[in-house]
Design a protein around this motif. Sequence first.
Motif, short mmCIF file in Angstrom:
data_model
loop_
_atom_site.label_atom_id
_atom_site.label_comp_id
_atom_site.label_asym_id
_atom_site.label_seq_id
_atom_site.Cartn_x
_atom_site.Cartn_y
_atom_site.Cartn_z
N LEU A 9 5.37 12.61 -3.98
CA LEU A 9 6.10 11.53 -3.31
C LEU A 9 6.99 10.76 -4.30
O LEU A 9 8.10 10.34 -3.95
N ARG A 10 6.49 10.60 -5.54
CA ARG A 10 7.27 9.87 -6.53
C ARG A 10 8.54 10.63 -6.90
O ARG A 10 9.62 10.04 -7.04
N ARG A 59 1.75 6.59 -7.02
CA ARG A 59 0.58 7.30 -7.55
C ARG A 59 0.60 8.79 -7.25
O ARG A 59 -0.07 9.57 -7.94
N ASP A 60 1.36 9.19 -6.26
CA ASP A 60 1.43 10.61 -5.90
C ASP A 60 2.65 11.22 -6.58
O ASP A 60 3.78 10.74 -6.42
N ILE A 83 0.84 -1.21 0.00
CA ILE A 83 0.00 0.00 0.00
C ILE A 83 0.87 1.24 0.00
O ILE A 83 0.60 2.23 -0.72
N LEU A 84 1.93 1.23 0.80
CA LEU A 84 2.83 2.39 0.85
C LEU A 84 3.51 2.61 -0.49
O LEU A 84 3.63 3.76 -0.97
N ARG A 85 3.95 1.53 -1.13
CA ARG A 85 4.61 1.66 -2.44
C ARG A 85 3.64 2.19 -3.50
O ARG A 85 3.99 3.06 -4.30
N ASN A 86 2.43 1.66 -3.51
CA ASN A 86 1.43 2.17 -4.47
C ASN A 86 1.11 3.64 -4.23
O ASN A 86 0.93 4.42 -5.17
N THR A 87 1.05 4.02 -2.96
CA THR A 87 0.78 5.42 -2.64
C THR A 87 1.90 6.33 -3.15
O THR A 87 1.65 7.41 -3.71
N ILE A 88 3.14 5.87 -2.97
CA ILE A 88 4.28 6.68 -3.43
C ILE A 88 4.28 6.79 -4.94
O ILE A 88 4.51 7.89 -5.50
#
Length: 356
Positions: free
Chosen positions: A290-291, A286-287, A279-284
């Motif tokens: 953060l990316r 997608r943002d 979840i943390l990796r997907n969040t990074i």
Amino acid sequence: MAVSWGTIKSLLLFFGPIFLPKGIAYYRSIRASPSIHGISIRPVPSHVVRALTILFVASAIFLLKTLPLFNPENIFTLTQSRIQTPTDVLFTRLSALRRQGLTATDTLLRNRLNSLDSRLLFFQYGPDVLAECTFCSADDPNTYLYYSLPAILTPHIFNLVILALVTSGLFIGKEATVWRTTATVGAASLALLEIYLVASYHPQVNARALRAEDLDFFFWKMRVYRGVGLAALDAGLGWMIYLSSTNRAFVTPPTTPERIEISTRILDTARAKLNATGILRNTILRDEDLRSRNSAYWVHEGQVMGSVMEERAVVEGVNNALENRIDMARISADAEGYVKGIFAPVQGVPGMDGGI
């Protein structure tokens, strides 16, 4: 029939070399069982500390009760009189030692200590039983035994209540519950042993005593033995609870269902952490902000490690390790096998080939 000290020593000399090594080996196996089953030592739980405190206080009380201050008065020791001393002489000496004269108990004893048999029973059952029992008779010594049973059993019942409390699952926990049967059997054994010793005692041994020093004060000795025995029982139980609760000894390995439950719990925890990481990796990813920060971090990390690896000392150390100490072909093969071992079980599982 009484067992002599010589017989006890003979039995110890015969059976000691047989049972002592076995006892030592059994103790060592108990102490080594936690390491064998992979169980680590832990601090004493707080509820076990409460049980150990109760047992310590109880042991201290039983030991204090053995002091002469808390024992009934022995008028023969107090007046330094022999068992053959006439009753009038005995209580005349006692009256001279008391400022306020003879007490009510002294008067009752004066009426009872009028024969050798009653004096022998005095040393067996103590002054209170001899003075207070109204139906007892020297012609039937068992009546004194029946009357003394409540006084004999009271400390044992009190200690049994304490042991029941400290081995209660509701009050202490499962760490002490495993010792409930052992504690009950030990307390009952002590009570039965004392009753047997009192009932089988032969008071006639004092009939041949010509001096006060030769008298066997059985009643007072039994009070000391009782207090020491109960204190030792409580101390031993506390020591066993301490060892078992901290996994130092007497460790019971977990059963198969318990192992399955523990393994399942560990797998659930690992799965939850993997899900959180995904979840943390997907969040990074997608943002956008953060990316970009993640990309900047790894670019900076690559630059730092690149500058470090370009230093002369590092390059020489790496070359030396690659040439003389490390088999790169073997390491590459091991790494490839390790990666295949990780990803082979999850190949073909839905959601595991790109879900995170």
